[in-house]
Design an enzyme around this catalytic site. Structure first.
Site, PDB file in Angstrom:
ATOM      1  N   HIS A 199       3.168  -5.250   4.069  1.00  0.00           N
ATOM      2  CA  HIS A 199       2.640  -5.816   5.307  1.00  0.00           C
ATOM      3  C   HIS A 199       3.071  -7.270   5.506  1.00  0.00           C
ATOM      4  O   HIS A 199       3.460  -7.954   4.567  1.00  0.00           O
ATOM      5  CB  HIS A 199       1.114  -5.694   5.317  1.00  0.00           C
ATOM      6  N   HIS A 218      -3.781   4.359   5.022  1.00  0.00           N
ATOM      7  CA  HIS A 218      -3.669   4.272   3.563  1.00  0.00           C
ATOM      8  C   HIS A 218      -3.977   5.635   2.942  1.00  0.00           C
ATOM      9  O   HIS A 218      -4.867   6.336   3.409  1.00  0.00           O
ATOM     10  CB  HIS A 218      -4.667   3.254   2.993  1.00  0.00           C
ATOM     11  N   HIS A 235     -11.711   0.541   1.951  1.00  0.00           N
ATOM     12  CA  HIS A 235     -10.587  -0.206   1.396  1.00  0.00           C
ATOM     13  C   HIS A 235     -11.057  -1.170   0.303  1.00  0.00           C
ATOM     14  O   HIS A 235     -12.141  -1.734   0.389  1.00  0.00           O
ATOM     15  CB  HIS A 235      -9.904  -0.984   2.522  1.00  0.00           C
ATOM     16  N   ARG A 279       3.297  -3.911   9.900  1.00  0.00           N
ATOM     17  CA  ARG A 279       4.039  -3.258   8.820  1.00  0.00           C
ATOM     18  C   ARG A 279       5.464  -3.815   8.810  1.00  0.00           C
ATOM     19  O   ARG A 279       6.258  -3.521   9.694  1.00  0.00           O
ATOM     20  CB  ARG A 279       4.009  -1.746   9.030  1.00  0.00           C
ATOM     21  N   HIS A 288       0.817  -1.218   0.000  1.00  0.00           N
ATOM     22  CA  HIS A 288       0.000   0.000   0.000  1.00  0.00           C
ATOM     23  C   HIS A 288       0.849   1.265   0.000  1.00  0.00           C
ATOM     24  O   HIS A 288       1.977   1.259   0.467  1.00  0.00           O
ATOM     25  CB  HIS A 288      -0.885   0.050   1.271  1.00  0.00           C
ATOM     26  N   HIS A 310       0.914   4.655   1.973  1.00  0.00           N
ATOM     27  CA  HIS A 310       0.363   5.296   3.172  1.00  0.00           C
ATOM     28  C   HIS A 310       0.479   6.813   3.039  1.00  0.00           C
ATOM     29  O   HIS A 310       1.334   7.330   2.318  1.00  0.00           O
ATOM     30  CB  HIS A 310       1.054   4.758   4.424  1.00  0.00           C
ATOM     31  N   ASP A 326      -4.376   1.771  -2.412  1.00  0.00           N
ATOM     32  CA  ASP A 326      -4.591   0.315  -2.380  1.00  0.00           C
ATOM     33  C   ASP A 326      -4.009  -0.367  -3.608  1.00  0.00           C
ATOM     34  O   ASP A 326      -4.649  -0.439  -4.657  1.00  0.00           O
ATOM     35  CB  ASP A 326      -6.098   0.001  -2.302  1.00  0.00           C
ATOM     36  N   HIS A 365      -9.061   2.842  -1.770  1.00  0.00           N
ATOM     37  CA  HIS A 365      -8.186   3.965  -1.446  1.00  0.00           C
ATOM     38  C   HIS A 365      -7.259   4.168  -2.642  1.00  0.00           C
ATOM     39  O   HIS A 365      -6.903   3.188  -3.305  1.00  0.00           O
ATOM     40  CB  HIS A 365      -7.317   3.648  -0.221  1.00  0.00           C
TER      41      HIS A 365
END
Lengths: 173, 223
Positions: A138, A81, A89, A161, A64, A66, A101, A98
């Site tokens: 992640h 995000h 999401h 993360r 993602h 952020h 995403d 997002h």
């Protein structure tokens, strides 16, 4: 056919305008996931994403953009995000997602993920500009909003993360 | 000196804490106002003091303190070694507020370089940023000199009326040895200039991802 493939690759880069780069590391020291990824914005607005991430567990990992590039408190301080339209999401091909995403990256049994995808939502300029924000990889799979737990529509329930980095300018000619 | 508003998260539990926090910020002519909110654990200080100065004052109360956000249309942060922060305070002046540790005492050059590419460390960030169209008299990204004190720390708060924060996000901040005879000094540390939270944009004290609280993060030793 091979000539055609080579030529089209050449054209992709010849007309590329802006590019950005992220150098991924794990400030927590718990996951040791590292990598380098390049984002190239083509004339038609599509962004090409290429690179390699290593040190992963085999399988899918949430990938993602952020909101913030702030690594003061490690990957924790990069915020949520990147979501300028305040949507739920989703996966990269969903209309409700997002901006940040990008779905999952897939690691081999050796823990290596070779990335070569495109996205037509993120950008290197304007409202969807990802420069100065963070890439986060992640520990777990992003369920693309379909997992049915409360976190699915917020984060994809992708767990901790494991690695992050600030997206920097590579070429802005 | 231009003033900036900085929001701190301070671990406060009662009204006497609020008084102690206010007291720690008294008697400084550089501080214009202090706004303490016990419910949100937020302390907003409007002053011309550096983040480090304010944080030291707040920590003198024995409480845990973390920076939460900076006022301005946009704010940015670049983490190198012990961290550097910059914030755009007004449309005309860019305030660069930071601390770098682990230096030998002496003068150092700080600058903004054109690329934010750390794939080969500080070697791949390119030259000092100087866009073609600029009408500045100096190299646009040249921020000047800072001094490291006996303990190896350079703490600085510069005001720069050339730099625009929106031009430098995604580029990199570099601290280097002083240049000699037009040769660039050795680059010692660098970081990509990243987007950071503004005032009240960072209300979280617990990370949803792993349940780590802000105060756990503050307690970790900095590498």
């Amino acid at each position: 056919m091979l000539t055609f493939a080579v030529l089209s690759t050449f054209l992709l880069y010849a007309f590329a305008e802006k590019s950005a780069v992220v150098n991924l590391s794990d400030p927590s020291g718990e996951y040791n996931v590292t990598g380098n990824i390049i984002f190239t914005q083509l004339d038609n607005g599509i962004v090409n994403i290429t690179g390699t991430v290593t040190g992963l567990t085999p399988g899918n990992h949430g990938f993602h953009i952020h909101n913030l590039g702030n690594l003061e408190d490690g990957c924790t301080s990069t915020g949520a995000h990147f979501n300028p339209h305040n949507l739920t999401h989703g996966g990269p091909t969903d209309t409700i997602r997002h901006v940040g995403d990008l779905g999952n990256i897939v690691a081999s049994n050796e823990g290596v993920s070779v990335i070569n995808v495109t996205d037509n939502i993120i950008a290197l300029e304007g409202l969807h500009n990802i420069i100065g924000r963070a890439v986060v990889v992640h520990a777990l799979e992003d369920d693309l909003g379909r997992g049915g737990v409360p976190d699915s529509i917020l984060t994809g329930n992708a767990g901790a993360r494991a690695s992050c980095g600030v997206i920097g300018i590579l070429n802005d000619e | 000196m231009s003033r900036t508003k900085i929001e701190f998260a301070v671990q406060m539990t009662c009204n006497s804490c609020v008084e102690a926090v206010k007291k720690s910020l008294e008697n400084a002519s550089e501080i214009k106002s202090v706004d303490v909110n016990l419910d949100t654990g937020s302390v907003v200080v409007d002053s011309s003091l550096s983040t480090l100065d304010l944080q030291k004052r707040l920590e003198s109360t024995g409480r845990k303190v973390a920076v939460r956000g900076y006022a301005g249309s946009i704010a940015a942060v670049s983490i190198i070694e012990a961290g550097d922060k910059s914030v755009q305070a007004t449309p005309d002046v860019c305030i660069i507020d930071g601390t770098v540790d682990g230096l030998k005492p002496g003068p150092y050059q700080i600058s903004v370089h054109e690329a934010g590419d750390l794939s080969r460390g500080c070697e791949s960030v390119g030259d000092i940023y100087h866009p073609d169209k600029t009408c500045s008299q100096r190299l646009y990204g040249n921020l000047g000199t800072v001094k490291a004190e006996a303990g190896g720390r350079a703490a600085f708060r510069l005001e720069d009326d050339t730099l625009k924060l929106s031009d430098i996000i995604g580029r990199s901040f570099v601290i280097a040895e002083k240049p000699e005879e037009n040769r660039e000094g050795r680059r010692l540390a660098c970081g990509v200039i990243a987007r950071s939270a503004g005032l009240f944009q960072n209300p979280k004290t617990i990370c949803a991802c792993d349940g780590v609280t802000l105060w756990d993060e503050v307690s970790k030793p900095r590498l």
